[in-house]
Design a protein around this motif. Structure first.
Motif, mmCIF file in Angstrom:
data_model
loop_
_atom_site.group_PDB
_atom_site.id
_atom_site.type_symbol
_atom_site.label_atom_id
_atom_site.label_comp_id
_atom_site.label_asym_id
_atom_site.label_seq_id
_atom_site.Cartn_x
_atom_site.Cartn_y
_atom_site.Cartn_z
ATOM 1 N N PRO A 54 21.151 59.476 -10.690
ATOM 2 C CA PRO A 54 22.001 58.311 -10.775
ATOM 3 C C PRO A 54 21.861 57.742 -11.952
ATOM 4 O O PRO A 54 22.748 57.112 -12.453
ATOM 5 C CB PRO A 54 21.390 57.513 -9.570
ATOM 6 C CG PRO A 54 20.481 58.543 -8.604
ATOM 7 C CD PRO A 54 20.393 59.722 -9.701
ATOM 8 N N ARG A 57 24.325 59.310 -14.230
ATOM 9 C CA ARG A 57 25.391 59.055 -13.940
ATOM 10 C C ARG A 57 25.771 57.969 -14.612
ATOM 11 O O ARG A 57 26.837 57.663 -15.181
ATOM 12 C CB ARG A 57 25.728 58.905 -12.402
ATOM 13 C CG ARG A 57 27.032 58.472 -11.739
ATOM 14 C CD ARG A 57 26.757 57.780 -10.354
ATOM 15 N NE ARG A 57 25.895 56.439 -10.437
ATOM 16 C CZ ARG A 57 24.965 56.301 -9.451
ATOM 17 N NH1 ARG A 57 24.886 57.072 -8.460
ATOM 18 N NH2 ARG A 57 24.292 55.026 -9.448
ATOM 19 N N ASP A 58 25.047 56.790 -14.534
ATOM 20 C CA ASP A 58 25.492 55.332 -15.100
ATOM 21 C C ASP A 58 25.431 55.510 -16.610
ATOM 22 O O ASP A 58 26.450 54.909 -17.117
ATOM 23 C CB ASP A 58 24.251 54.488 -14.404
ATOM 24 C CG ASP A 58 24.206 54.186 -13.028
ATOM 25 O OD1 ASP A 58 25.168 54.354 -12.423
ATOM 26 O OD2 ASP A 58 23.326 53.300 -12.739
ATOM 27 N N CYS A 61 28.871 57.241 -17.289
ATOM 28 C CA CYS A 61 30.048 56.326 -16.827
ATOM 29 C C CYS A 61 30.171 55.295 -17.966
ATOM 30 O O CYS A 61 31.328 54.777 -18.096
ATOM 31 C CB CYS A 61 29.851 55.840 -15.482
ATOM 32 S SG CYS A 61 30.278 57.213 -14.196
ATOM 33 N N ALA A 115 27.702 59.621 -0.945
ATOM 34 C CA ALA A 115 27.660 59.238 -2.424
ATOM 35 C C ALA A 115 28.398 57.907 -2.783
ATOM 36 O O ALA A 115 29.546 57.695 -2.128
ATOM 37 C CB ALA A 115 27.891 60.148 -3.575
ATOM 38 N N VAL A 116 27.802 57.104 -3.763
ATOM 39 C CA VAL A 116 28.648 55.836 -4.181
ATOM 40 C C VAL A 116 29.717 56.372 -4.988
ATOM 41 O O VAL A 116 29.807 57.358 -5.473
ATOM 42 C CB VAL A 116 27.898 55.037 -4.898
ATOM 43 C CG1 VAL A 116 26.602 54.674 -4.171
ATOM 44 C CG2 VAL A 116 27.333 55.625 -6.076
ATOM 45 N N ARG A 117 30.876 55.718 -4.833
ATOM 46 C CA ARG A 117 32.070 55.733 -5.939
ATOM 47 C C ARG A 117 32.089 55.040 -6.958
ATOM 48 O O ARG A 117 31.595 53.825 -6.834
ATOM 49 C CB ARG A 117 33.433 55.811 -4.755
ATOM 50 C CG ARG A 117 33.256 55.963 -3.674
ATOM 51 C CD ARG A 117 33.662 57.663 -3.366
ATOM 52 N NE ARG A 117 35.004 57.974 -4.181
ATOM 53 C CZ ARG A 117 35.414 59.245 -4.237
ATOM 54 N NH1 ARG A 117 34.785 60.309 -3.578
ATOM 55 N NH2 ARG A 117 36.492 59.523 -4.525
ATOM 56 N N THR A 118 32.186 55.645 -8.022
ATOM 57 C CA THR A 118 32.546 55.092 -9.207
ATOM 58 C C THR A 118 33.800 54.620 -9.916
ATOM 59 O O THR A 118 33.938 53.950 -10.728
ATOM 60 C CB THR A 118 31.761 55.763 -10.325
ATOM 61 O OG1 THR A 118 32.301 56.863 -10.921
ATOM 62 C CG2 THR A 118 30.297 56.011 -9.951
ATOM 63 N N ASP A 166 35.267 62.298 -8.643
ATOM 64 C CA ASP A 166 34.793 61.017 -8.910
ATOM 65 C C ASP A 166 32.989 61.230 -9.329
ATOM 66 O O ASP A 166 32.352 61.983 -8.750
ATOM 67 C CB ASP A 166 34.585 59.976 -7.590
ATOM 68 C CG ASP A 166 34.087 58.613 -7.926
ATOM 69 O OD1 ASP A 166 34.964 57.592 -8.115
ATOM 70 O OD2 ASP A 166 32.712 58.435 -7.961
ATOM 71 N N GLY A 168 30.586 59.583 -8.746
ATOM 72 C CA GLY A 168 29.437 59.440 -7.841
ATOM 73 C C GLY A 168 29.118 60.602 -7.191
ATOM 74 O O GLY A 168 27.981 61.156 -7.112
ATOM 75 N N PRO A 169 30.105 61.229 -6.195
ATOM 76 C CA PRO A 169 30.029 62.465 -5.714
ATOM 77 C C PRO A 169 29.357 63.618 -6.610
ATOM 78 O O PRO A 169 28.985 64.510 -6.240
ATOM 79 C CB PRO A 169 31.114 62.690 -4.986
ATOM 80 C CG PRO A 169 31.871 61.352 -4.813
ATOM 81 C CD PRO A 169 31.528 60.624 -6.050
ATOM 82 N N GLU A 172 25.815 63.303 -7.682
ATOM 83 C CA GLU A 172 25.070 63.567 -6.347
ATOM 84 C C GLU A 172 25.150 65.032 -5.816
ATOM 85 O O GLU A 172 24.131 65.699 -5.659
ATOM 86 C CB GLU A 172 25.736 62.892 -4.976
ATOM 87 C CG GLU A 172 24.975 63.056 -3.785
ATOM 88 C CD GLU A 172 23.654 62.430 -3.844
ATOM 89 O OE1 GLU A 172 22.531 62.847 -3.136
ATOM 90 O OE2 GLU A 172 23.318 61.329 -4.468
#
Length: 202
Positions: A54, A57-58, A61, A115-118, A166, A168-169, A172
């Motif tokens: 994660p 990811r951040d 992004c 998973a969260v969506r971004t 996306d 997020g997925p 993940e």
């Protein structure tokens, strides 16, 4: 067990310095759970995989949201016999290695589904290397089966698997591939490349 990643971020812009430094600010919320060390080549990220992915990811992004073509390369490793154990690397959740392969695949796909969506579309490719495992191809084939049903599978390529969707997925999926396949106590490495805003994408 030691787990970490060497990460390099490449914004294709004359403003790359500000983009990279700005993206590194996205790691601030993770600093209490990770050990971070940035030099002129890469950022070393040490900690539990459930936190590392994660955070990656951040970081990515934050750079990709500038709309600049951006890539990131990461070499991720856990259980390296040349690295000492580090308390910060303890898993946040229990491992799945005592589960049957079919159950590991199902659990990993369920995690990706939640998973969260971004709202940031990305492409990625990964290669998983379970080292020192007698039946390592069984683990690789199981991982490929998981990837094909992950919902972000793009295509198989020589020496790697491509993902798209996306962020997020996708991240993940990368995390599940790293934590759910290979020996629980053995050395595992994964090579990852991620891209966003590529001008070659129609």
């Amino acid at each position: 067990m030691f787990s970490g990643a060497q990460i390099s971020l490449y914004p294709m812009s004359d403003d790359f310095v500000d983009i990279i430094l700005g993206a590194l600010n996205a790691l601030e919320p993770w600093r209490d759970r990770l050990r971070l060390d940035t030099d002129h080549l890469s950022t070393l990220m040490v900690g539990p995989p459930e936190v590392m992915f994660p955070a990656m990811r951040d970081l990515f992004c934050a750079a990709a949201r500038t709309d600049v073509h951006t890539t990131m390369h990461a070499t991720v490793s856990r259980g390296c016999p040349g690295e000492p154990d580090d308390p910060i690397c303890q898993p946040v959740t229990g491992q799945k290695r005592d589960m049957r392969m079919a159950d590991r695949i199902a659990a990993s796909r369920a995690a990706v589904a939640h998973a969260v969506r971004t709202e940031q579309d990305i492409a990625a490719q990964l290669s998983l290397y379970p080292l020192g495992v007698g039946h390592h191809m069984d683990e690789i084939y199981g991982c490929i089966e998981f990837l094909k049903g992950s919902g972000v599978f793009d295509r198989s390529k020589n020496f790697c698997t491509a993902l798209r969707g996306d962020a997020g997925p996708v991240f993940e999926t990368l995390g599940q591939a790293f934590t759910s396949f290979g020996s629980e106590t053995g050395h595992i490495a994964m090579d990852v490349t991620v891209s966003a805003n590529s001008p070659s994408v129609a």
